[in-house]
Design an enzyme around this catalytic site. Sequence first.
Site, PDB file in Angstrom:
ATOM      1  N   SER B  68       0.798  -1.234   0.000  1.00 52.05           N
ATOM      2  CA  SER B  68       0.000   0.000   0.000  1.00 52.05           C
ATOM      3  C   SER B  68       0.824   1.275   0.000  1.00 52.05           C
ATOM      4  O   SER B  68       0.284   2.358  -0.236  1.00 52.05           O
ATOM      5  CB  SER B  68      -0.921   0.033   1.218  1.00 52.05           C
ATOM      6  OG  SER B  68      -1.923  -0.943   1.098  1.00 52.05           O
ATOM      7  N   LYS B  71       0.526   3.443  -2.913  1.00 47.40           N
ATOM      8  CA  LYS B  71      -0.670   4.273  -3.124  1.00 47.40           C
ATOM      9  C   LYS B  71      -0.356   5.761  -3.075  1.00 47.40           C
ATOM     10  O   LYS B  71      -1.018   6.564  -3.730  1.00 47.40           O
ATOM     11  CB  LYS B  71      -1.745   3.924  -2.082  1.00 47.40           C
ATOM     12  CG  LYS B  71      -2.331   2.537  -2.308  1.00 47.40           C
ATOM     13  CD  LYS B  71      -3.228   2.064  -1.169  1.00 47.40           C
ATOM     14  CE  LYS B  71      -3.720   0.650  -1.485  1.00 47.40           C
ATOM     15  NZ  LYS B  71      -4.354  -0.005  -0.341  1.00 47.40           N
ATOM     16  N   TYR B 193      -3.672  -2.875 -10.680  1.00 51.44           N
ATOM     17  CA  TYR B 193      -3.623  -2.677  -9.230  1.00 51.44           C
ATOM     18  C   TYR B 193      -2.754  -3.742  -8.548  1.00 51.44           C
ATOM     19  O   TYR B 193      -1.959  -3.429  -7.663  1.00 51.44           O
ATOM     20  CB  TYR B 193      -5.050  -2.705  -8.685  1.00 51.44           C
ATOM     21  CG  TYR B 193      -5.134  -2.447  -7.203  1.00 51.44           C
ATOM     22  CD1 TYR B 193      -4.947  -1.167  -6.696  1.00 51.44           C
ATOM     23  CD2 TYR B 193      -5.386  -3.483  -6.318  1.00 51.44           C
ATOM     24  CE1 TYR B 193      -5.018  -0.929  -5.331  1.00 51.44           C
ATOM     25  CE2 TYR B 193      -5.465  -3.247  -4.957  1.00 51.44           C
ATOM     26  CZ  TYR B 193      -5.283  -1.976  -4.464  1.00 51.44           C
ATOM     27  OH  TYR B 193      -5.350  -1.736  -3.125  1.00 51.44           O
ATOM     28  N   TYR B 244      -4.163   3.233   7.682  1.00 53.29           N
ATOM     29  CA  TYR B 244      -5.401   2.480   7.878  1.00 53.29           C
ATOM     30  C   TYR B 244      -6.256   3.169   8.949  1.00 53.29           C
ATOM     31  O   TYR B 244      -6.343   4.394   8.978  1.00 53.29           O
ATOM     32  CB  TYR B 244      -5.092   1.013   8.214  1.00 53.29           C
ATOM     33  CG  TYR B 244      -4.143   0.399   7.195  1.00 53.29           C
ATOM     34  CD1 TYR B 244      -4.441   0.440   5.826  1.00 53.29           C
ATOM     35  CD2 TYR B 244      -2.948  -0.180   7.576  1.00 53.29           C
ATOM     36  CE1 TYR B 244      -3.573  -0.099   4.886  1.00 53.29           C
ATOM     37  CE2 TYR B 244      -2.077  -0.723   6.641  1.00 53.29           C
ATOM     38  CZ  TYR B 244      -2.401  -0.677   5.296  1.00 53.29           C
ATOM     39  OH  TYR B 244      -1.552  -1.203   4.383  1.00 53.29           O
ATOM     40  N   VAL B 262       1.114  -3.479   4.104  1.00 51.03           N
ATOM     41  CA  VAL B 262       1.057  -4.743   4.844  1.00 51.03           C
ATOM     42  C   VAL B 262       2.306  -5.600   4.658  1.00 51.03           C
ATOM     43  O   VAL B 262       2.450  -6.640   5.295  1.00 51.03           O
ATOM     44  CB  VAL B 262      -0.199  -5.588   4.498  1.00 51.03           C
ATOM     45  CG1 VAL B 262      -1.446  -4.886   4.994  1.00 51.03           C
ATOM     46  CG2 VAL B 262      -0.256  -5.895   3.033  1.00 51.03           C
TER      47      VAL B 262
END
Lengths: 308, 308, 308, 308
Positions: B68, B71, B193, B244, B262
């Site tokens: 992530s 992102k 993705y 998160y 993660v």
Amino acid sequence: MDGGAPDLAGLLERIAADVAPLIGSGTPAEYIPALAEVDPRHFGMAIADLDGNVHGVGDWRVPFSAQSITKVFALALALAEGGDSLWRRVGREPSGNPFNSLVQLEHENGIPRNPFINAGALVVTDRLQTLTGDASSELLEFLRAESGNPDVSFDAEVAASEHEHGDRNAALAHFMASYGNIDNPVPALLDHYFWQCSIAMSCADLARAGLFLARHGLRADGSRLLTRSEAKQVNAVMLTCGTYDAAGEFAYRVGLPGKSGVGGGIVAVVPGRCALAVWSPGLDSRGNSVAGVAALDRFTTLTGLSVF
Amino acid sequence: MDGGAPDLAGLLERIAADVAPLIGSGTPAEYIPALAEVDPRHFGMAIADLDGNVHGVGDWRVPFSAQSITKVFALALALAEGGDSLWRRVGREPSGNPFNSLVQLEHENGIPRNPFINAGALVVTDRLQTLTGDASSELLEFLRAESGNPDVSFDAEVAASEHEHGDRNAALAHFMASYGNIDNPVPALLDHYFWQCSIAMSCADLARAGLFLARHGLRADGSRLLTRSEAKQVNAVMLTCGTYDAAGEFAYRVGLPGKSGVGGGIVAVVPGRCALAVWSPGLDSRGNSVAGVAALDRFTTLTGLSVF
Amino acid sequence: MDGGAPDLAGLLERIAADVAPLIGSGTPAEYIPALAEVDPRHFGMAIADLDGNVHGVGDWRVPFSAQSITKVFALALALAEGGDSLWRRVGREPSGNPFNSLVQLEHENGIPRNPFINAGALVVTDRLQTLTGDASSELLEFLRAESGNPDVSFDAEVAASEHEHGDRNAALAHFMASYGNIDNPVPALLDHYFWQCSIAMSCADLARAGLFLARHGLRADGSRLLTRSEAKQVNAVMLTCGTYDAAGEFAYRVGLPGKSGVGGGIVAVVPGRCALAVWSPGLDSRGNSVAGVAALDRFTTLTGLSVF
Amino acid sequence: MDGGAPDLAGLLERIAADVAPLIGSGTPAEYIPALAEVDPRHFGMAIADLDGNVHGVGDWRVPFSAQSITKVFALALALAEGGDSLWRRVGREPSGNPFNSLVQLEHENGIPRNPFINAGALVVTDRLQTLTGDASSELLEFLRAESGNPDVSFDAEVAASEHEHGDRNAALAHFMASYGNIDNPVPALLDHYFWQCSIAMSCADLARAGLFLARHGLRADGSRLLTRSEAKQVNAVMLTCGTYDAAGEFAYRVGLPGKSGVGGGIVAVVPGRCALAVWSPGLDSRGNSVAGVAALDRFTTLTGLSVF
């Protein structure tokens, strides 16, 4: 009911007259073009007695898209073929949320609340596919047999339209798959599900097809599909969950087990007496036929044949 | 920071010693086998100053799965290429729900709360795909350029593993597509993705790649990627949404804009000063590296370099 | 900031001119009559430097209802008096829900998400009441001391109006009490809470009162209220939770720790530099002053003094 | 049913024997001491025919705390006194949430989903209070008259215990008051509600008191309380909402309109035939008597007297 054809014909005429002002009100389903184009002024109603005799009024012989009504037949077949282990994968509590909600599914770890919300129906079709190898064909055969009408068939245009606008159902299926609650590949499952929804039947067909629930589990040919207890259970799930998030309202007004579809049809059952089907495309805000619910309301008020 | 290499080396050694008891605690991500197999005893940390000089400790040169963390780079590229019309399709409020929740998405009609939850990141990748025609390659090129490491690359095994366990992301994408908030075909979007998530980088690579946010928008080659205002905005979104549903906790303990993955990595930015990256695979219950958060906590406590 | 009074006066004039078109837009709080009657055309702004010198523009010396801004001072006092055991009873994560939501409270068993939603502020006041025996008086004394204004006081009319329309807060308090998360009798707690909300202060008062957060914990008299680490933590909670469910938007636009109230005031902190207060009664849909947010946005854009 | 007393006695004995292994399983309600102290080994069951003759087994003459069962009688009185305008203030859809949930209430702006969740019952009592001036006394008089037992009475210890642990209900009432859906002062309303819940009755009393619903609206003295249509409606709401969030399960297993209470009692109705009451204090996870549900399940299985 007991007075035979003449009285039934009169009853149906009276109901049709009573609800006539409502025909055309509400809004036909708009999420797929094939449904949005249906003339909203249709109205039909049929009653089938335990021997399979059917009386009707209005457009009772005109086929329409059964849509979610097929979910009750798929449920009965999955129970008949596979027994009640199905209930480990789907609940039987009413949903407080709209019929395709993912919220509930997430709160309950991929187990749909009941077999009549879309997520639950996908689990039922998945189970039927595993049990039979061809869920949609199995269902079609059953409906032809019970209705006594070999012309009952899929509507390819509707199925294609469902597929094209199928992102919400694809989301539901993938979401449950992420919890391990779908056994078959998602694309194949969706195909069967969209075919299932596309089946076209008339009120006459549907009333006859629903008779096994009035007969406590016995099919048209006298063979047993469900035990008496299972038939009771399916009727109970229809009453508490059969009309989207308006099940309480439907029980309150009509007081019969019933299952509606966004095509504007509703099947209802008077256990031990008869099965009914009604159709009018205009839907209320919760997806149930405006004139259809009103007609069933009139029926139980005039006859006293509510389960309550 | 200002004392140069010798002090930085000492600082990093001290932090590594301080958090040593935590290394190996927590649980590596288990949702895909490729991540679950990583040795949980890794720990690395790197600091890059505004000139691109990097110092590190422990496994700071070992590549790991950025997940992530990518992102934040995809967001920057989508803003750089397409401007702030992106914000019509994704919000910038913290999410009170776990990072892949569908609940929020349904309550807000298919508009994800922010670009760092999975749903929001899918929208960002969808936008980048529309703008560039090849979202994952564009991102990879950017990361190679900023890190100065041409060996940064996709990890095919991780991408395949993501794909195989991708039902949840498929559900998110189809669900947003049902609201008209996805422009590209869902399968192609998911491919980009999953490739994006699979990119492997070391702490050294990530600290350098994050410098454009410390430099108020300037890339490694001195060209401008984001305006000063846009860089501020990306940092703000990192602070409020980057870890998160523990963003409040991270702001409270660390007090820096940061983005976790993660894989156990975290990138953090001290605007106007430096960028940091830390890695240790053991995650806490909310998906952030246990030793990684502790190391950044020690860093701001020892240096006073929190934004607060 | 460093250029002294002349430049600051010019800066404030410029900001006031820039936001003038927005003054009067938005809607004053309407839930209690005492707030609904305030003239929406007010606008004031004040900046206090670390030495307590204050400059202002517009209605910067007019007292208004501080409302939720008092929550940040109550939080600081509760931490100063009782330490971080407070965090066992209230979280520090942003809330995705409106500021007085019971939904979140139920999902998390009576532990409010953060100290700035109403439920969390009730817990803080309950804690302060237990620690001091007179929460609202303690708070008033503190605000008088820090603002240097002995005329800061409760507004009895506002407090009575809050009480009369206090069913929502009573529901929150009883609900948390049902989980054992309220120590004092609910009616007494509500009294202190309503008095607290009613405190009237000007921008000048509030900017000075907020300086302890810019001074990393030191009070106006040089004594320490909070440790440096605690001051950082309060600033972090303000940034992530201080502006209802628009905290992400506020961080994105303004980039400073800030706390707003439905009276139309906002306090903001530039750590190590200064404290600001702004007031204009017209609120946006999420309860923050339209002209107030715009003025702070202009401030950080013109000065570059965002934390990012 | 039709065979008279001897057969009924045998039926009840058989049911009692069948469920004997379940007696004592489950957990008595623990939220108030007065209920937690009840001996869990009690079991009683009674059947009242349309003429008011009652047969029973076990502890069928021992009074216990009726708790939520009283909600169905309060609903009937509020409808009888005030008509169906009640339905503007409370819905009649099943709740997917636990019986005292505030989540649903917030999503639906202070209108409870149905009259049998606590929030809905508070609205019903509030309505009855407005209509009669003394809701709890009115209810007590009705229950004495219908049961033919002048000793039916409030239990002051239980009412005091409810009051002492009443924060959750206070939260519900204040919350609805904040939406304008409570007419009477909250403390007075809560008093009537706690008195109502405390009423102690035996299975014999409850079976007789429920007969007006089997008689389609006629009271014990032959006067009409509800129209036939209203009696149908109350039965429908019992079936879909009467057993907390296990209504679907109860319909599936038992197939009768029923209302349970956390004292371990359940009243059920066979429209046109009889009313039943059963009691055993051990509750399942959803608040319904374990042995009680099993006994009603046995009853419909053995007699075929389900509505389905």
